[in-house]
Design an enzyme around this catalytic site. Structure first.
Site, PDB file in Angstrom:
ATOM      1  N   LEU A   1      43.823  37.374  36.954  1.00 57.49           N
ATOM      2  CA  LEU A   1      44.544  38.636  36.785  1.00 57.49           C
ATOM      3  C   LEU A   1      45.184  39.092  38.081  1.00 57.49           C
ATOM      4  O   LEU A   1      46.339  39.540  38.096  1.00 57.49           O
ATOM      5  CB  LEU A   1      43.601  39.711  36.230  1.00 57.49           C
ATOM      6  CG  LEU A   1      44.212  41.100  36.046  1.00 57.49           C
ATOM      7  CD1 LEU A   1      45.500  41.037  35.236  1.00 57.49           C
ATOM      8  CD2 LEU A   1      43.202  42.042  35.405  1.00 57.49           C
TER       9      LEU A   1
ATOM     10  N   ASP B   1      40.677  38.539  48.869  1.00 57.83           N
ATOM     11  CA  ASP B   1      39.603  37.906  48.110  1.00 57.83           C
ATOM     12  C   ASP B   1      38.557  37.415  49.097  1.00 57.83           C
ATOM     13  O   ASP B   1      38.794  37.372  50.304  1.00 57.83           O
ATOM     14  CB  ASP B   1      40.122  36.767  47.234  1.00 57.83           C
ATOM     15  CG  ASP B   1      39.324  36.631  45.938  1.00 57.83           C
ATOM     16  OD1 ASP B   1      38.095  36.432  46.024  1.00 57.83           O
ATOM     17  OD2 ASP B   1      39.919  36.726  44.845  1.00 57.83           O
TER      18      ASP B   1
ATOM     19  N   ASP C   1      35.147  40.812  52.106  1.00 56.81           N
ATOM     20  CA  ASP C   1      34.120  41.211  51.152  1.00 56.81           C
ATOM     21  C   ASP C   1      34.401  42.668  50.789  1.00 56.81           C
ATOM     22  O   ASP C   1      34.256  43.562  51.636  1.00 56.81           O
ATOM     23  CB  ASP C   1      32.736  41.063  51.783  1.00 56.81           C
ATOM     24  CG  ASP C   1      31.601  41.549  50.903  1.00 56.81           C
ATOM     25  OD1 ASP C   1      31.871  42.103  49.818  1.00 56.81           O
ATOM     26  OD2 ASP C   1      30.434  41.394  51.308  1.00 56.81           O
ATOM     27  N   VAL C   2      34.794  42.930  49.544  1.00 56.06           N
ATOM     28  CA  VAL C   2      35.219  44.278  49.175  1.00 56.06           C
ATOM     29  C   VAL C   2      34.071  45.279  49.209  1.00 56.06           C
ATOM     30  O   VAL C   2      34.309  46.496  49.226  1.00 56.06           O
ATOM     31  CB  VAL C   2      35.887  44.306  47.784  1.00 56.06           C
ATOM     32  CG1 VAL C   2      37.143  43.451  47.770  1.00 56.06           C
ATOM     33  CG2 VAL C   2      34.908  43.889  46.685  1.00 56.06           C
TER      34      VAL C   2
ATOM     35  N   SER D   1      37.217  47.589  31.962  1.00 48.77           N
ATOM     36  CA  SER D   1      37.031  46.604  30.893  1.00 48.77           C
ATOM     37  C   SER D   1      36.796  47.328  29.579  1.00 48.77           C
ATOM     38  O   SER D   1      36.401  48.507  29.556  1.00 48.77           O
ATOM     39  CB  SER D   1      35.821  45.715  31.210  1.00 48.77           C
ATOM     40  OG  SER D   1      35.424  44.948  30.086  1.00 48.77           O
TER      41      SER D   1
ATOM     42  N   TYR E   1      26.980  44.724  34.434  1.00 48.41           N
ATOM     43  CA  TYR E   1      28.434  44.743  34.227  1.00 48.41           C
ATOM     44  C   TYR E   1      28.875  45.997  33.473  1.00 48.41           C
ATOM     45  O   TYR E   1      29.809  46.695  33.885  1.00 48.41           O
ATOM     46  CB  TYR E   1      28.849  43.490  33.468  1.00 48.41           C
ATOM     47  CG  TYR E   1      30.341  43.304  33.346  1.00 48.41           C
ATOM     48  CD1 TYR E   1      31.099  42.873  34.441  1.00 48.41           C
ATOM     49  CD2 TYR E   1      31.005  43.537  32.151  1.00 48.41           C
ATOM     50  CE1 TYR E   1      32.472  42.695  34.329  1.00 48.41           C
ATOM     51  CE2 TYR E   1      32.373  43.345  32.028  1.00 48.41           C
ATOM     52  CZ  TYR E   1      33.105  42.939  33.119  1.00 48.41           C
ATOM     53  OH  TYR E   1      34.457  42.761  33.019  1.00 48.41           O
TER      54      TYR E   1
ATOM     55  N   LYS F   1      31.253  49.072  34.845  1.00 50.09           N
ATOM     56  CA  LYS F   1      32.545  49.384  34.237  1.00 50.09           C
ATOM     57  C   LYS F   1      32.624  50.836  33.779  1.00 50.09           C
ATOM     58  O   LYS F   1      33.691  51.458  33.851  1.00 50.09           O
ATOM     59  CB  LYS F   1      32.821  48.414  33.088  1.00 50.09           C
ATOM     60  CG  LYS F   1      33.112  46.991  33.562  1.00 50.09           C
ATOM     61  CD  LYS F   1      34.221  46.980  34.608  1.00 50.09           C
ATOM     62  CE  LYS F   1      34.597  45.613  35.086  1.00 50.09           C
ATOM     63  NZ  LYS F   1      35.612  45.661  36.163  1.00 50.09           N
TER      64      LYS F   1
END
Length: 252
Positions: free
Chosen positions: A18, A37, A61-62, A139, A152, A156
């Site tokens: 994406l 990334d 590393d975000v 998501s 997850y 989200k």
């Protein structure tokens, strides 16, 4: 007229399907793009067909405040003030009963999705032009609950709360903040999820998901990227604080 002509766009999760699809579309629409990334090698491999004059690659590393400050600073030094922040980095975690759910995995997923999106905004907003746009990849999982998908789905949902807070704070500067909510996408990330699910339910995970989608198929990264472009560009100039579902009707 190009929708992002002359604009500076930062994309995290830039080596994924994406992020890369959005980068290609943004470049075609006239943007200069900073792709972020974890792996520089993955970024270089993914971005081979993108014009170097319009694209900058940064390994980071975000979930690290230091790394986030660095990629934002590098973006500003190379291209100038930021117009679009596409906070897209993600990881899945695992599926397990609550009593067995690994806390380290739960924390790692929150760190990327929630802390990562917060850090991106915290560091980028002071360098954003008024009238810009922040898009966070959430998501269809943010609209539902499923047993065992604790990390997850929690992450989200949390991203939506973060988005709404940012939308209220940044509205006086006309910076719009929205989440995009893909359903299952035809990519490696989703395939790994479906393989794990298939093992858990004893059936084909891909077909299981297709059966939940009224349009009867997975989305393509390019389809989701077009919705991101809408939110990133002035086409959505009166849209903020919203959750854009791009899920083939799965959330109906």
């Amino acid at each position: 007229m190009q929708a992002l002509a002359g604009k500076v766009c930062v994309i995290t999760g830039g080596a994924g399907s994406l992020g890369l699809a959005a980068a290609r579309l943004f470049v075609d629409e006239g943007a200069r793009v900073v792709l972020v990334d974890l792996s520089l090698a993955a970024l270089e491999e993914a971005s081979r067909d993108l014009p170097a004059v319009q694209v900058m690659l940064v390994a980071a590393d975000v979930s690290s405040a230091q790394d986030t400050e660095r990629y934002v600073q590098l973006a500003v030094e190379r291209f100038g003030a930021i117009d679009v922040l596409f906070s897209n980095a993600g990881n899945f975690g695992t599926v397990a009963p609550i009593a067995d759910y690994p806390l380290d995995i739960f924390d790692a997923v929150q760190a990327v999705h929630v802390r990562g999106a917060l850090l991106a905004a915290k560091c980028a907003v002071p360098h954003m032009r008024d009238g810009g746009s922040i898009v966070i990849t959430s998501s269809v999982a943010a609209t539902r609950g499923d047993a065992g998908v604790y990390a997850y789905i929690t992450a989200k949902h949390a991203q939506v709360g973060l988005m709404r807070c940012l939308a209220k704070e940044l509205a006086p500067r006309r910076i719009r903040v929205n989440t995009v909510h893909p359903g299952p996408i035809d990519n490696g990330f989703q395939l790994a999820v479906e393989q794990g699910l298939g093992e858990a339910i004893g059936a084909d995970g891909t077909e299981f998901f297709n059966g939940l989608i009224p349009l009867g198929r997975h989305g393509r990264p390019e389809e989701i990227a077009r919705s991101v472009l809408y939110l990133a560009s002035d086409q959505s100039s009166f849209v903020t604080g919203t959750t854009l579902m791009v899920d083939g009707g799965m959330s109906c």
